[in-house]
Design a protein around this motif. Structure first.
Motif, PDB file in Angstrom:
ATOM      1  N   GLN A 234      10.568   8.638  -8.596  1.00 29.44           N
ATOM      2  CA  GLN A 234       9.561   7.865  -9.335  1.00 29.44           C
ATOM      3  C   GLN A 234       8.695   7.135  -8.324  1.00 29.44           C
ATOM      4  O   GLN A 234       9.217   6.471  -7.432  1.00 29.44           O
ATOM      5  N   VAL A 235       7.397   7.258  -8.477  1.00 28.66           N
ATOM      6  CA  VAL A 235       6.470   6.484  -7.647  1.00 28.66           C
ATOM      7  C   VAL A 235       5.454   5.865  -8.591  1.00 28.66           C
ATOM      8  O   VAL A 235       4.855   6.560  -9.402  1.00 28.66           O
ATOM      9  N   ARG A 236       5.296   4.538  -8.478  1.00 28.94           N
ATOM     10  CA  ARG A 236       4.371   3.856  -9.377  1.00 28.94           C
ATOM     11  C   ARG A 236       3.446   2.935  -8.603  1.00 28.94           C
ATOM     12  O   ARG A 236       3.879   2.260  -7.675  1.00 28.94           O
ATOM     13  N   SER A 237       2.204   2.946  -9.038  1.00 23.38           N
ATOM     14  CA  SER A 237       1.246   1.996  -8.490  1.00 23.38           C
ATOM     15  C   SER A 237       1.123   0.863  -9.504  1.00 23.38           C
ATOM     16  O   SER A 237       0.809   1.100 -10.667  1.00 23.38           O
TER      17      SER A 237
ATOM     18  N   GLU B 246       0.732  -5.234  -8.236  1.00 23.89           N
ATOM     19  CA  GLU B 246       1.165  -5.903  -6.987  1.00 23.89           C
ATOM     20  C   GLU B 246       1.266  -4.936  -5.808  1.00 23.89           C
ATOM     21  O   GLU B 246       1.359  -5.385  -4.676  1.00 23.89           O
ATOM     22  N   GLY B 247       1.312  -3.658  -6.084  1.00 25.10           N
ATOM     23  CA  GLY B 247       1.455  -2.714  -4.976  1.00 25.10           C
ATOM     24  C   GLY B 247       2.117  -1.437  -5.445  1.00 25.10           C
ATOM     25  O   GLY B 247       1.965  -1.036  -6.594  1.00 25.10           O
ATOM     26  N   TRP B 248       2.870  -0.814  -4.564  1.00 30.05           N
ATOM     27  CA  TRP B 248       3.529   0.448  -4.885  1.00 30.05           C
ATOM     28  C   TRP B 248       5.044   0.268  -4.912  1.00 30.05           C
ATOM     29  O   TRP B 248       5.593  -0.522  -4.144  1.00 30.05           O
ATOM     30  N   ARG B 249       5.665   1.028  -5.774  1.00 28.03           N
ATOM     31  CA  ARG B 249       7.120   0.971  -5.905  1.00 28.03           C
ATOM     32  C   ARG B 249       7.648   2.399  -6.099  1.00 28.03           C
ATOM     33  O   ARG B 249       7.032   3.170  -6.836  1.00 28.03           O
ATOM     34  N   ALA B 250       8.745   2.721  -5.444  1.00 31.01           N
ATOM     35  CA  ALA B 250       9.300   4.085  -5.561  1.00 31.01           C
ATOM     36  C   ALA B 250      10.817   4.037  -5.620  1.00 31.01           C
ATOM     37  O   ALA B 250      11.448   3.131  -5.066  1.00 31.01           O
TER      38      ALA B 250
ATOM     39  N   THR C 287       0.854  -1.201   0.000  1.00 33.01           N
ATOM     40  CA  THR C 287       0.000   0.000   0.000  1.00 33.01           C
ATOM     41  C   THR C 287       0.887   1.248   0.000  1.00 33.01           C
ATOM     42  O   THR C 287       2.084   1.163   0.307  1.00 33.01           O
ATOM     43  N   PHE C 288       0.264   2.390  -0.289  1.00 35.19           N
ATOM     44  CA  PHE C 288       1.051   3.626  -0.321  1.00 35.19           C
ATOM     45  C   PHE C 288       1.530   4.011   1.082  1.00 35.19           C
ATOM     46  O   PHE C 288       2.661   4.463   1.255  1.00 35.19           O
ATOM     47  N   ALA C 289       0.663   3.804   2.073  1.00 34.30           N
ATOM     48  CA  ALA C 289       1.074   4.120   3.450  1.00 34.30           C
ATOM     49  C   ALA C 289       2.262   3.250   3.862  1.00 34.30           C
ATOM     50  O   ALA C 289       3.210   3.725   4.496  1.00 34.30           O
ATOM     51  N   ALA C 290       2.204   1.989   3.479  1.00 32.76           N
ATOM     52  CA  ALA C 290       3.313   1.078   3.805  1.00 32.76           C
ATOM     53  C   ALA C 290       4.581   1.476   3.047  1.00 32.76           C
ATOM     54  O   ALA C 290       5.695   1.306   3.548  1.00 32.76           O
ATOM     55  N   LEU C 291       4.401   2.017   1.852  1.00 31.31           N
ATOM     56  CA  LEU C 291       5.552   2.476   1.064  1.00 31.31           C
ATOM     57  C   LEU C 291       6.264   3.625   1.790  1.00 31.31           C
ATOM     58  O   LEU C 291       7.497   3.644   1.892  1.00 31.31           O
ATOM     59  N   LEU C 292       5.483   4.560   2.311  1.00 31.15           N
ATOM     60  CA  LEU C 292       6.066   5.690   3.054  1.00 31.15           C
ATOM     61  C   LEU C 292       6.778   5.183   4.313  1.00 31.15           C
ATOM     62  O   LEU C 292       7.869   5.641   4.655  1.00 31.15           O
ATOM     63  N   ARG C 293       6.141   4.254   4.963  1.00 30.97           N
ATOM     64  CA  ARG C 293       6.723   3.682   6.186  1.00 30.97           C
ATOM     65  C   ARG C 293       8.072   3.010   5.866  1.00 30.97           C
ATOM     66  O   ARG C 293       9.048   3.154   6.583  1.00 30.97           O
TER      67      ARG C 293
END
Lengths: 135, 146
Positions: free
Chosen positions: A119-122, A125-129, A22-28
């Protein structure tokens, strides 16, 4: 997709690749990656300090970079290292709470997260940055 | 013998003055020759770049323009001090209809953030980050439209 991060080769600064479901998990995960790469040591036995987070960001790239820069700002202003507790981005504003711990030492100071080559991509499978930090 | 010495002096004098100059010129400091190789300059950016929001100006000398989300998120560099880029936007944004109080602009160290809005509900966020080592400012233009 499991969450994770790894350092990427970069000419002068540090580049981090982060992924999460998830995006929140990506930030974390981005915060965890920066904390680990800069060798942050905190006093976890001390009572933590809770703070509200509010960052204006109408795109995920801005949300990521401004979120990290808020952590660096609080580190420099207060001498505490903050970890995300709750995070929610509604497409306009990133809101959440942070838990802070007294900063004991850090091996290398990260000055700021930069927009250069971010770069941030949805994906399915989820989010990648991928982002670069100025050291 | 005298004639032989005189001839020798005349020969030496002629050698010092040369054919096209004079004694002064022969003694003057030679013009240094500096060997240079052409340095690539950043490609000048046109006033409007595809994907750049039309109501957000590009400062002079902007280069390395990366369009992340056409019309919404554009990142570029400017070789200028942070204060100069900040002043450019504080001065120019009202001309493009963006409203906001420059006194509310946040400047912390090498990072500056400007937030502006239009009565129609559009919101602009400008993040400027001065790269000390590189001597340039990375500008992120983020626009939210209702």
């Amino acid at each position: 997709m499991k969450a994770g991060f790894r350092e990427r080769e970069h000419t002068a600064d540090w580049a981090l690749e982060v992924w999460a479901p998830t995006f929140a998990a990506l930030l974390r995960e981005a915060a965890r990656g920066v904390e680990q790469l800069s060798g942050v040591e905190v006093d976890e036995a001390a009572p933590p300090r809770r703070r509200l987070l509010q960052v204006l960001a109408s795109d995920p790239e801005t949300a990521l970079i401004e979120f990290l820069n808020e952590l660096f700002y609080l580190r420099d202003a207060e001498g505490w290292w903050y970890r995300p507790e709750t995070l929610n981005w509604d497409g306009q504003t990133l809101r959440g709470t942070l838990l802070g711990y007294p900063l004991r030492r850090m091996a290398k100071e990260v000055k700021a997260a930069t927009y250069h080559q971010v770069q941030v991509r949805s994906t399915a499978e989820g989010w990648r940055a991928v982002f670069v930090v100025d050291v | 013998m005298r004639l032989r010495w005189l001839g020798l002096w005349l020969f030496v004098l002629a050698g010092m003055t040369g054919c096209d100059g004079g004694l002064l010129k022969a003694r003057s400091t030679p013009t240094p020759t500096i060997a240079t190789s052409p340095t690539p300059l950043p490609t000048p950016t046109p006033l409007h770049v595809a994907g750049m929001p039309e109501d957000v100006p590009l400062p002079p000398g902007a280069y390395d323009v990366q369009v992340q989300r056409a019309g919404y998120l554009v990142i570029f560099r400017v070789e200028a001090p942070l204060g100069k880029v900040l002043a450019f936007y504080q001065q120019m944004l009202p001309r493009y209809g963006w409203q906001g109080d420059p006194a509310d602009d946040r400047v912390v160290g090498y990072v500056a953030t400007l937030v502006r809005a239009k009565p129609s509900g559009e919101r602009l966020m400008l993040n400027l980050h001065y790269d000390v080592r590189g001597g340039f400012v990375v500008v992120a233009v983020s626009v939210a439209r209702p």
